[in-house]
Design an enzyme around this catalytic site. Structure first.
Site, mmCIF file in Angstrom:
data_model
loop_
_atom_site.group_PDB
_atom_site.id
_atom_site.type_symbol
_atom_site.label_atom_id
_atom_site.label_comp_id
_atom_site.label_asym_id
_atom_site.label_seq_id
_atom_site.Cartn_x
_atom_site.Cartn_y
_atom_site.Cartn_z
ATOM 1 N N THR A 126 39.595 17.617 26.841
ATOM 2 C CA THR A 126 39.343 16.855 25.463
ATOM 3 C C THR A 126 38.500 15.868 25.605
ATOM 4 O O THR A 126 38.484 14.830 26.645
ATOM 5 C CB THR A 126 40.753 16.647 24.906
ATOM 6 O OG1 THR A 126 41.523 17.739 24.504
ATOM 7 C CG2 THR A 126 40.532 16.018 23.483
ATOM 8 N N GLU A 127 37.700 15.704 24.608
ATOM 9 C CA GLU A 127 36.640 14.540 24.507
ATOM 10 C C GLU A 127 36.913 13.959 23.041
ATOM 11 O O GLU A 127 37.376 14.513 22.186
ATOM 12 C CB GLU A 127 35.301 14.912 24.872
ATOM 13 C CG GLU A 127 35.012 15.693 26.114
ATOM 14 C CD GLU A 127 33.610 16.004 26.769
ATOM 15 O OE1 GLU A 127 33.384 16.442 27.505
ATOM 16 O OE2 GLU A 127 32.839 15.727 25.684
ATOM 17 N N GLY A 129 34.638 14.148 20.707
ATOM 18 C CA GLY A 129 33.949 15.062 19.890
ATOM 19 C C GLY A 129 34.231 16.416 20.069
ATOM 20 O O GLY A 129 33.594 17.404 19.339
ATOM 21 N N SER A 132 39.829 21.267 19.437
ATOM 22 C CA SER A 132 39.777 22.515 19.320
ATOM 23 C C SER A 132 38.910 23.321 19.889
ATOM 24 O O SER A 132 39.033 24.632 20.218
ATOM 25 C CB SER A 132 40.311 22.850 17.879
ATOM 26 O OG SER A 132 41.511 22.463 17.572
ATOM 27 N N GLU A 363 47.431 21.191 22.911
ATOM 28 C CA GLU A 363 47.364 22.526 23.698
ATOM 29 C C GLU A 363 47.205 23.702 22.528
ATOM 30 O O GLU A 363 47.568 24.683 22.728
ATOM 31 C CB GLU A 363 48.575 22.726 24.455
ATOM 32 C CG GLU A 363 48.964 21.820 25.336
ATOM 33 C CD GLU A 363 49.066 22.162 26.984
ATOM 34 O OE1 GLU A 363 48.712 23.332 27.088
ATOM 35 O OE2 GLU A 363 49.463 21.457 27.749
ATOM 36 N N THR A 365 46.060 23.637 18.272
ATOM 37 C CA THR A 365 46.859 23.069 16.925
ATOM 38 C C THR A 365 47.435 24.339 16.477
ATOM 39 O O THR A 365 47.052 25.539 16.865
ATOM 40 C CB THR A 365 45.884 22.872 15.928
ATOM 41 O OG1 THR A 365 44.910 23.709 15.943
ATOM 42 C CG2 THR A 365 44.969 21.439 16.639
#
Length: 405
Positions: A126-127, A129, A132, A363, A365
């Site tokens: 995850t970053e 920006g 998902s 993990e 949504t």
């Protein structure tokens, strides 16, 4: 179909339950309030073999199966979600990825100390920006001779400030989208690695969550996990394992809400009788009981499929989606049953709700899992074979001692 747990499963269940009840429950409220991890947690979990529970003995693990991993997660999250997060990140997302995709040299160098609990591992996808939409990551890894230069920022990374090793997903060819992503094993001691903690979280306050910045971090080419361009598939395979542990943990959270609600409903009286005798309270408790059984069956099916070496992306997604949504509802109903007391951290159900809310976000949504299930049902999504599949559980292989040096 045999739904009974075997002796080893029951042993794991009892061992983890006793550990969580005896050692963690008395102190978890204090650490949740202070928003600080329990300092001795990794050491104790390692001593019990939990940090390598489903890793083969020859790689430093306990040699148990994937169902044992799920049962451990259920028991841990019954006390607090921060305990299960350690299993999700260290074991499922990172160590199982090394078992699935790693070279023998990578397994010996990184998986063995992780399974023994000598080193702690995390997963960095995850970053700021990119959540998902994993293909939207902007972290890059540019090859220069025998190293890759890693640049970028990761956020909402569990154990960011505590882990020794990170499984990092980066773009090696940004023009190719998700086909230009690769995976790397990064050590905290590599130059240019900086981490920090995110403060003020709604839930999982006894667990560390933070950010990682890479500034021209040199990563040896032999630390690339899998082939160049396989990073997206490695990341998604890791999430299959992580979602399995989240589903199992959320099942434990439902059970915690049910147990707390039953106890309170049999003690509290209104209008001359126990509140458990009121039909609308019974409705909430009945829903918790039903959802616990459904969630448990769903994650155990996924665990059985993992044991058999069967692809379980669809089944694990469904288990995670159902269990986490049911956990939020169970926590809401548990607070309602406890009335004003449930709105205070004097009772555990307040913490259960704060922790449960995160599970419908990380993990994948609930909305992502809704789409995944719809696409499977409509025939738009089909699983393609991976170059490296998660190995099926074989007790003889998993229990075999390493060959003498």
């Amino acid at each position: 179909m045999d739904f009974r747990l075997n002796d080893e499963h029951r042993m794991v269940q009892q061992m983890v339950r006793e550990f969580a009840e005896r050692e963690v429950r008395p102190v978890i409220q204090e650490h949740d309030r202070a928003q600080k991890p329990i300092p001795w947690l990794f050491e104790r979990m390692a001593a019990l073999g939990l940090l390598g529970i489903c890793i083969p003995v020859k790689y430093g693990g306990a040699g148990m199966d994937y169902i044992s991993l799920g049962l451990a997660c259920e028991e841990l999250e019954r006390v607090d979600s921060s305990l299960r997060v350690v299993m999700s990140v260290h074991v499922a997302l990172n160590s199982l990825s090394l078992l699935q995709w790693g070279t023998e040299e990578q397994k010996q160098r990184y998986l063995v100390p992780q399974a023994r609990g000598e080193k702690i591992a995390a997963y960095a996808l995850t970053e700021p920006g990119a959540g998902s939409d994993a293909a939207a990551i902007r972290t890059t890894a540019r090859r220069q001779g025998d190293v890759y230069l890693l640049n970028g920022e990761k956020t909402w990374i569990s154990l960011a400030d505590l882990a020794d090793h990170f499984l990092v997903i980066a773009k090696t060819d940004p023009e190719k989208g998700h086909r230009g992503m690769s995976a790397f094993i990064v050590e905290r001691t590599f130059p240019g690695v900086k981490t920090g903690t995110i403060h003020g979280k709604l839930g999982v306050r006894a667990g560390n969550t933070g950010w990682i910045v890479f500034e021209n971090t040199p990563v040896p080419a032999e630390n690339r996990l899998g082939e160049e361009g396989e990073g997206f598939y490695i990341a998604m395979a890791a999430l299959d394992n992580g979602r399995y542990t989240v589903a199992a943990g959320a099942t434990g959270l439902i059970r915690a809400c049910l147990e707390a609600s039953v106890q309170y409903a049999n003690q509290r009286t209104t209008f001359g009788k126990r509140i458990g005798e009121h039909q609308l309270v019974q409705e909430m408790i009945a829903k918790m009981a039903a959802n616990y059984e459904i969630a448990r069956l769903l994650y155990l099916r996924a665990g059985w499929m993992k044991n058999m070496g069967l692809r379980n992306t669809r089944e694990t997604s469904l288990a995670k989606w159902f269990a986490t949504e049911a956990a939020v509802q169970a926590a809401l109903d548990a607070i309602q049953i406890h009335g004003a007391y449930g709105y205070s951290d004097e009772y555990d159900v307040e913490r259960y709700l704060r922790n449960a809310k995160g599970e419908v976000i990380y993990e994948g949504t609930s909305q992502i899992h809704t789409l995944i299930q719809a696409e499977y049902a409509l025939g738009y999504r089909r699983d393609r074979p991976l170059r490296c599949e998660l190995p099926a559980y074989d007790p003889e292989v998993w229990r075999a001692e390493p060959a003498p040096a």
